[in-house]
Scaffold this active site. Sequence first.
Site, short mmCIF file in Angstrom:
data_model
loop_
_atom_site.label_atom_id
_atom_site.label_comp_id
_atom_site.label_asym_id
_atom_site.label_seq_id
_atom_site.Cartn_x
_atom_site.Cartn_y
_atom_site.Cartn_z
CB THR A 175 -1.03 -0.06 1.15
OG1 THR A 175 -1.98 0.94 0.96
CG2 THR A 175 -0.41 0.02 2.50
CG HIS A 179 1.90 0.27 6.36
ND1 HIS A 179 2.32 0.40 5.06
CD2 HIS A 179 1.40 -0.97 6.48
CE1 HIS A 179 2.08 -0.74 4.44
NE2 HIS A 179 1.53 -1.59 5.27
CB CYS A 231 -13.51 3.97 20.46
SG CYS A 231 -13.01 2.58 19.42
CB CYS A 262 1.75 -4.66 7.58
SG CYS A 262 0.39 -4.84 6.41
NE ARG A 271 6.66 -6.74 3.95
CZ ARG A 271 5.56 -6.91 3.23
NH1 ARG A 271 5.63 -7.24 1.95
NH2 ARG A 271 4.38 -6.75 3.76
P1 NAD Z 1 2.30 -9.66 -3.43
O1 NAD Z 1 2.36 -8.87 -4.67
O2 NAD Z 1 3.55 -9.95 -2.68
O3 NAD Z 1 1.57 -11.04 -3.71
C1 NAD Z 1 0.48 -11.19 -4.57
C2 NAD Z 1 0.62 -12.57 -5.25
O4 NAD Z 1 -0.57 -12.80 -5.99
C3 NAD Z 1 1.79 -12.65 -6.20
O5 NAD Z 1 2.58 -13.79 -5.90
C4 NAD Z 1 1.13 -12.78 -7.58
O6 NAD Z 1 1.89 -13.61 -8.45
C5 NAD Z 1 -0.19 -13.43 -7.20
N1 NAD Z 1 -1.28 -13.19 -8.16
C6 NAD Z 1 -1.59 -12.04 -8.79
N2 NAD Z 1 -2.66 -12.21 -9.58
C7 NAD Z 1 -3.04 -13.50 -9.45
C8 NAD Z 1 -4.08 -14.29 -10.02
N3 NAD Z 1 -4.96 -13.76 -10.88
N4 NAD Z 1 -4.19 -15.57 -9.64
C9 NAD Z 1 -3.30 -16.10 -8.75
N5 NAD Z 1 -2.29 -15.42 -8.20
C10 NAD Z 1 -2.16 -14.13 -8.55
O7 NAD Z 1 1.28 -8.87 -2.46
P2 NAD Z 1 1.11 -9.05 -0.87
O8 NAD Z 1 2.05 -8.14 -0.16
O9 NAD Z 1 1.10 -10.48 -0.54
O10 NAD Z 1 -0.36 -8.42 -0.68
C11 NAD Z 1 -1.48 -9.09 -1.21
C12 NAD Z 1 -2.73 -8.21 -1.06
O11 NAD Z 1 -3.05 -8.06 0.32
C13 NAD Z 1 -2.57 -6.80 -1.60
O12 NAD Z 1 -3.76 -6.46 -2.27
C14 NAD Z 1 -2.42 -5.97 -0.34
O13 NAD Z 1 -2.81 -4.63 -0.53
C15 NAD Z 1 -3.32 -6.71 0.60
N6 NAD Z 1 -3.15 -6.46 2.04
C16 NAD Z 1 -4.28 -6.37 2.79
C17 NAD Z 1 -4.21 -6.16 4.15
C18 NAD Z 1 -5.45 -6.12 4.99
O14 NAD Z 1 -5.37 -5.74 6.16
N7 NAD Z 1 -6.61 -6.48 4.47
C19 NAD Z 1 -2.96 -6.03 4.76
C20 NAD Z 1 -1.81 -6.15 3.98
C21 NAD Z 1 -1.92 -6.37 2.61
C1 022 Z 2 -1.72 -2.78 4.49
N1 022 Z 2 -2.84 -2.64 3.74
C2 022 Z 2 -2.53 -3.00 2.48
C3 022 Z 2 -1.21 -3.34 2.47
N2 022 Z 2 -0.73 -3.19 3.72
C4 022 Z 2 -4.07 -2.25 4.22
C5 022 Z 2 -4.75 -1.23 3.59
C6 022 Z 2 -6.00 -0.86 4.07
C7 022 Z 2 -6.56 -1.49 5.17
C8 022 Z 2 -5.86 -2.48 5.80
C9 022 Z 2 -4.60 -2.87 5.33
C10 022 Z 2 -7.84 -1.13 5.63
C11 022 Z 2 -8.93 -1.99 5.68
C12 022 Z 2 -10.01 -1.27 6.15
C13 022 Z 2 -9.57 0.00 6.41
N3 022 Z 2 -8.26 0.11 6.07
C14 022 Z 2 -10.42 1.09 6.96
C15 022 Z 2 -10.47 0.98 8.45
C16 022 Z 2 -11.49 1.92 9.06
O1 022 Z 2 -12.17 2.66 8.32
O2 022 Z 2 -11.60 1.90 10.27
C17 022 Z 2 -7.49 1.26 6.20
C18 022 Z 2 -6.65 1.44 7.30
C19 022 Z 2 -5.87 2.61 7.45
C20 022 Z 2 -5.95 3.60 6.48
C21 022 Z 2 -6.77 3.43 5.38
C22 022 Z 2 -7.53 2.27 5.24
C23 022 Z 2 -5.14 4.85 6.65
O3 022 Z 2 -4.54 5.08 7.69
N4 022 Z 2 -5.06 5.72 5.68
C24 022 Z 2 -6.54 0.39 8.36
ZN ZN Z 3 1.09 -3.52 4.67
ZN ZN Z 4 -10.70 2.27 20.00
#
Ligand code: NAD
Ligand code: 022
Ligand code: ZN
Ligand code: ZN
Length: 370
Positions: free
Chosen positions: A42, A62, A95, A170, A365
């Site tokens: 991100t 982050h 909260c 993260c 990473r």
């Molecule tokens: P990354 O790029 O390291 O890994 C993604 C993997 O997906 C790669 O290995 C790629 O080859 C594979 N891929 C891409 N398209 C594909 C497809 N169509 N089919 C199968 N595999 C496919 O990314 P990451 O750091 O592992 O992050 C993954 C996702 O998680 C990102 O979207 C990131 O923003 C998200 N994320 C979410 C949170 C959360 O709190 N929800 C936190 C951290 C990261």
């Molecule tokens: C971390 N992320 C992607 C890669 N590394 C990631 C991005 C967004 C979120 C979580 C992880 C996320 C999910 C839901 C929310 N966020 C909203 C949470 C809320 O509204 O309470 C998110 C977070 C922080 C921020 C933006 C979106 C920010 O600080 N700008 C947790």
């Molecule tokens: Zn992250």
């Molecule tokens: Zn709180």
Amino acid sequence: MRTRAAVAVAAGKPLEIMEVNLDGPKAGEVLVEIKATGLCHTDEFTRSGADPEGLFPAILGHEGAGVVLEVGPGVTSLKPGDHVIPLYTPECRECEYCLNPKTNLCQSIRTTQGRGVMPDGTSRFTTLDGDPILHYMGCSTFANHTVLPEIALAKVREDAPFDKICYIGCGVTTGIGAVINTAKVEIGSRAIVFGLGGIGLNVIQGLRLAGADQIVGVDLNPEKRAMGERFGMTDFVNPAEVEGDLVPYLVDLTKGGADYTFDATGNVGVMRTALECAHKGWGESIIIGVAPAGAEISTRPFQLVTGRVWKGTAFGGARGRTDVPKIVDWYMQGKIEIDPMITHNLTLDEINHGFDLMHEGKSIRAVVEY
Ligand code: NAD
Ligand code: 022
Ligand code: ZN
Ligand code: ZN
């Protein structure tokens, strides 16, 4: 004080390494010396300008770990010398959200954090000319020193290495937490993980920890197989090599569908596939990937009517101040592994190269040490 930082000056431009001014901590805030930071998706989403809400100029980052240097008035839970991990999802413990056990999304500083400022509405960072620089996700770990709210710091044990535990800020917590906190995977489960990057590999090791019997990894990049196997993957599927539809192939491989599926790609087409190969009647699909702004998901409602469940998770459902120190303990006890996932070590001056590696799919990473 002055500190060195990688500053995102404008969308699409490389980060600029420069000296910046950092004001001391105000009430409820803490000055932290960052020792190591991980490069996560991100940060690049914002740097490149793909995030329509991205703020500039800002100090990104982050995922990090460091040491408390100074605490502001009213701070009681931390003291100089404490080792800490910054939290982009804080935990105020008072909260409405923190008091509800169903969520980890503390809202106490949500609005100001999203605007790139501290809870009092101002930034602690300025250029040497005095122009304001914004904070990022409440953390700004691409700076050798940063100021955070007390509620956005997890205190961790002092014998844990900064260059490894920064990843717990993260990637590690998100992947393992999605399994333990969000899906609550039971022993003997069958699971499918889409995307074997920095998040998906941690989902895999979380599944191994939870005692899953079958862990199917799905990735378009065949080079991801080896790492997946190292962390507990039992089957690897490259969608490019499957003839016909991927859903029936995966349903067949998991003997009727998986108990749990995880999207760690951020691709909405993959999210649909992940839902549809969850088992009829009880299968749950967890969205971890963050999709591009404005993207939408779709499926036939019959998929849900027939018992499949669609869920999402932020920061693996973890309450940072409570859960992050436990994950650090798991690492120190050898219950989870981090070291092999840190594929590149860089200096702050090399940080832009770290983003290139991420683009090329060459790093899991990359970690910067100060
Ligand atoms: P990354 O790029 O390291 O890994 C993604 C993997 O997906 C790669 O290995 C790629 O080859 C594979 N891929 C891409 N398209 C594909 C497809 N169509 N089919 C199968 N595999 C496919 O990314 P990451 O750091 O592992 O992050 C993954 C996702 O998680 C990102 O979207 C990131 O923003 C998200 N994320 C979410 C949170 C959360 O709190 N929800 C936190 C951290 C990261
Ligand atoms: C971390 N992320 C992607 C890669 N590394 C990631 C991005 C967004 C979120 C979580 C992880 C996320 C999910 C839901 C929310 N966020 C909203 C949470 C809320 O509204 O309470 C998110 C977070 C922080 C921020 C933006 C979106 C920010 O600080 N700008 C947790
Ligand atoms: Zn992250
Ligand atoms: Zn709180």
